[in-house]
Scaffold this motif. Sequence first.
Motif, PDB file in Angstrom:
ATOM      1  N   SER A 226       0.933  -1.067  -0.010  1.00  0.00           N
ATOM      2  CA  SER A 226       0.126  -0.059  -0.106  1.00  0.00           C
ATOM      3  C   SER A 226       0.908   1.227   0.080  1.00  0.00           C
ATOM      4  O   SER A 226       1.877   0.969   0.209  1.00  0.00           O
ATOM      5  N   TYR A 227       0.484   2.178  -0.233  1.00  0.00           N
ATOM      6  CA  TYR A 227       1.198   3.700  -0.662  1.00  0.00           C
ATOM      7  C   TYR A 227       0.445   4.765  -0.221  1.00  0.00           C
ATOM      8  O   TYR A 227      -0.724   4.859  -0.339  1.00  0.00           O
ATOM      9  N   PHE A 228       1.092   5.788   0.055  1.00  0.00           N
ATOM     10  CA  PHE A 228       0.614   7.265   0.059  1.00  0.00           C
ATOM     11  C   PHE A 228       1.765   8.068  -0.799  1.00  0.00           C
ATOM     12  O   PHE A 228       3.014   7.687  -0.508  1.00  0.00           O
ATOM     13  N   ALA A 229       1.286   8.920  -1.306  1.00  0.00           N
ATOM     14  CA  ALA A 229       1.869   9.690  -2.138  1.00  0.00           C
ATOM     15  C   ALA A 229       1.368  10.955  -2.188  1.00  0.00           C
ATOM     16  O   ALA A 229      -0.104  11.323  -2.315  1.00  0.00           O
ATOM     17  N   ALA A 230       1.837  12.101  -2.906  1.00  0.00           N
ATOM     18  CA  ALA A 230       1.237  13.391  -2.951  1.00  0.00           C
ATOM     19  C   ALA A 230       0.418  13.541  -4.523  1.00  0.00           C
ATOM     20  O   ALA A 230      -0.369  13.971  -4.326  1.00  0.00           O
ATOM     21  N   PHE A 231       1.144  13.032  -5.391  1.00  0.00           N
ATOM     22  CA  PHE A 231       0.511  12.967  -6.709  1.00  0.00           C
ATOM     23  C   PHE A 231       0.595  11.824  -7.588  1.00  0.00           C
ATOM     24  O   PHE A 231       1.439  11.018  -7.128  1.00  0.00           O
ATOM     25  N   PRO A 232      -0.526  11.571  -8.243  1.00  0.00           N
ATOM     26  CA  PRO A 232      -0.370  10.410  -9.007  1.00  0.00           C
ATOM     27  C   PRO A 232       0.698  10.412 -10.129  1.00  0.00           C
ATOM     28  O   PRO A 232       1.253  11.487 -10.327  1.00  0.00           O
ATOM     29  N   GLY A 233       0.871   9.278 -10.768  1.00  0.00           N
ATOM     30  CA  GLY A 233       2.079   9.204 -11.417  1.00  0.00           C
ATOM     31  C   GLY A 233       1.923  10.272 -12.756  1.00  0.00           C
ATOM     32  O   GLY A 233       2.916  10.666 -13.378  1.00  0.00           O
ATOM     33  N   CYS A 234       0.540  10.320 -13.209  1.00  0.00           N
ATOM     34  CA  CYS A 234       0.457  11.287 -14.401  1.00  0.00           C
ATOM     35  C   CYS A 234       0.384  12.530 -14.295  1.00  0.00           C
ATOM     36  O   CYS A 234       0.097  13.532 -15.115  1.00  0.00           O
ATOM     37  N   SER A 235       0.545  13.118 -13.092  1.00  0.00           N
ATOM     38  CA  SER A 235       0.403  14.315 -12.616  1.00  0.00           C
ATOM     39  C   SER A 235       1.497  15.472 -13.084  1.00  0.00           C
ATOM     40  O   SER A 235       2.652  14.779 -13.094  1.00  0.00           O
ATOM     41  N   THR A 236       1.248  16.215 -13.412  1.00  0.00           N
ATOM     42  CA  THR A 236       2.284  17.382 -13.802  1.00  0.00           C
ATOM     43  C   THR A 236       2.563  18.443 -12.654  1.00  0.00           C
ATOM     44  O   THR A 236       3.588  19.234 -12.909  1.00  0.00           O
ATOM     45  N   ASP A 237       1.830  18.331 -11.777  1.00  0.00           N
ATOM     46  CA  ASP A 237       1.824  19.086 -10.524  1.00  0.00           C
ATOM     47  C   ASP A 237       3.108  18.767  -9.695  1.00  0.00           C
ATOM     48  O   ASP A 237       3.164  17.520  -9.763  1.00  0.00           O
ATOM     49  N   THR A 238       3.957  19.658  -9.354  1.00  0.00           N
ATOM     50  CA  THR A 238       5.037  19.154  -8.262  1.00  0.00           C
ATOM     51  C   THR A 238       5.002  20.062  -7.003  1.00  0.00           C
ATOM     52  O   THR A 238       5.818  19.996  -6.214  1.00  0.00           O
ATOM     53  N   GLU A 239       4.096  20.914  -7.097  1.00  0.00           N
ATOM     54  CA  GLU A 239       3.902  21.814  -5.751  1.00  0.00           C
ATOM     55  C   GLU A 239       2.856  21.409  -4.928  1.00  0.00           C
ATOM     56  O   GLU A 239       1.542  21.874  -5.234  1.00  0.00           O
ATOM     57  N   PRO A 240       2.983  20.707  -3.859  1.00  0.00           N
ATOM     58  CA  PRO A 240       1.925  20.224  -2.993  1.00  0.00           C
ATOM     59  C   PRO A 240       1.397  21.224  -2.270  1.00  0.00           C
ATOM     60  O   PRO A 240       2.045  22.334  -1.933  1.00  0.00           O
ATOM     61  N   SER A 241       0.156  21.208  -1.691  1.00  0.00           N
ATOM     62  CA  SER A 241      -0.526  21.916  -0.748  1.00  0.00           C
ATOM     63  C   SER A 241       0.067  21.548   0.665  1.00  0.00           C
ATOM     64  O   SER A 241       0.857  20.425   0.942  1.00  0.00           O
ATOM     65  N   ALA A 242      -0.005  22.657   1.639  1.00  0.00           N
ATOM     66  CA  ALA A 242       0.429  22.163   2.824  1.00  0.00           C
ATOM     67  C   ALA A 242      -0.206  21.181   3.430  1.00  0.00           C
ATOM     68  O   ALA A 242       0.245  20.110   4.299  1.00  0.00           O
ATOM     69  N   ALA A 243      -1.607  20.845   3.240  1.00  0.00           N
ATOM     70  CA  ALA A 243      -2.299  19.748   3.723  1.00  0.00           C
ATOM     71  C   ALA A 243      -1.779  18.450   3.282  1.00  0.00           C
ATOM     72  O   ALA A 243      -1.801  17.475   4.077  1.00  0.00           O
ATOM     73  N   THR A 244      -1.499  18.342   1.981  1.00  0.00           N
ATOM     74  CA  THR A 244      -0.816  17.227   1.648  1.00  0.00           C
ATOM     75  C   THR A 244       0.512  16.644   2.122  1.00  0.00           C
ATOM     76  O   THR A 244       0.807  15.626   2.652  1.00  0.00           O
ATOM     77  N   VAL A 245       1.221  17.703   2.502  1.00  0.00           N
ATOM     78  CA  VAL A 245       2.620  17.511   2.988  1.00  0.00           C
ATOM     79  C   VAL A 245       2.400  17.107   4.417  1.00  0.00           C
ATOM     80  O   VAL A 245       3.291  16.004   4.787  1.00  0.00           O
ATOM     81  N   ALA A 246       1.685  17.668   5.124  1.00  0.00           N
ATOM     82  CA  ALA A 246       1.215  17.568   6.383  1.00  0.00           C
ATOM     83  C   ALA A 246       0.762  16.265   6.744  1.00  0.00           C
ATOM     84  O   ALA A 246       1.118  15.369   7.537  1.00  0.00           O
ATOM     85  N   PHE A 247      -0.169  15.699   5.696  1.00  0.00           N
ATOM     86  CA  PHE A 247      -0.788  14.476   5.920  1.00  0.00           C
ATOM     87  C   PHE A 247       0.274  13.334   5.639  1.00  0.00           C
ATOM     88  O   PHE A 247       0.221  12.222   6.426  1.00  0.00           O
ATOM     89  N   LEU A 248       1.515  13.635   4.922  1.00  0.00           N
ATOM     90  CA  LEU A 248       2.499  12.381   4.644  1.00  0.00           C
ATOM     91  C   LEU A 248       3.182  12.452   5.876  1.00  0.00           C
ATOM     92  O   LEU A 248       3.716  11.431   6.420  1.00  0.00           O
TER      93      LEU A 248
END
Length: 318
Positions: A226-248
């Motif tokens: 199982s995994y946790f990640a900020a973005f899916p593989g196909c995302s072109t986004d590389t700047e995560p939200s603060a909430a995403t970083v906090a979750f990880l």
Amino acid sequence: MKKIILIAILVIALFSVIGCKPARTAGNEEKLNVTVTIFPAYDFVRQIAGDRVNIAMLLSPGAESHSFEPSPRDIITIQKSDLFVFTGGESDAWVERILQSMNTENMSIFAMIDFVDVVEEEFVEGMEHDHDHDHEEDYCEDAEYDEHVWTSVQNAILLIRSIAEILCELDEAHAEFYKENAAAYIEELEKLDAAFSELVEGASRKTIVFGDRFPFRYFADAYDLSYFAAFPGCSTDTEPSAATVAFLINKIRAENIPVVFHIELSNERMANTISEETGAKKLLLHSVHNITKRDFDSGIGYLELMRRNIEALREALY
Ligand SMILES: [Zn+2]
């Protein structure tokens, strides 16, 4: 007099070309031209065919694959190919457009995603199911399938078999050579697959965390990770939200996860932040979208990069 000598030299040169090297010259002319978009396809063809075919990779080593746009020169290269191998996913949206504009009568076209889909249909559907219901974050808008099919070693084996079959059809004279190489390579891939299975089975932890995009869904499914990640593989986004970083960060702290991963050719910023906050070690897991120029020049391939993944995964799971 000079003229006669020159003519004589030319005749001799011509004669020696015709007389001494007919097989080699003909062989070179008959080499298949194979064009591939990305590195996994390049390496798979190389492992099967070696230098019996001319392989052109459109993506340069070290370049980002998702933003690739073909140059006019690339289009000419595609037009000249006997076999064109691409992924067939979201990142290859340009391919269809280009192929429609050219004469493909004498070209075999191989979309990796189609071959795995056809052979492993349930597997792909199962992933879509997970995808739709469980991971909202992990959603790629226009993508029907996750294009990173090669990240599963089992898929790599299927792809090798299919590519070898096509090469044998296109170049019957060297069919035995292709078959032998494919069989030997598949043997190595099977060992690699077994090593991953064994590693994960024996591990106390089955969760991996990525401070990055996650193009490993096929890989994770293959070994029940199982995994946790900020973005899916196909995302072109590389700047995560603060909430995403906090979750990880919370996930790593709560489950005492020792490693935060990033993928190749990443800016590593998010993984750095998470590593600094949690003390988790930052490590690279190769998704083999592409390869660094240095590894490319030293002949490193999918197998070697995946073997490096074994060691990285060991640190993360034990
Ligand atoms: Zn990708």
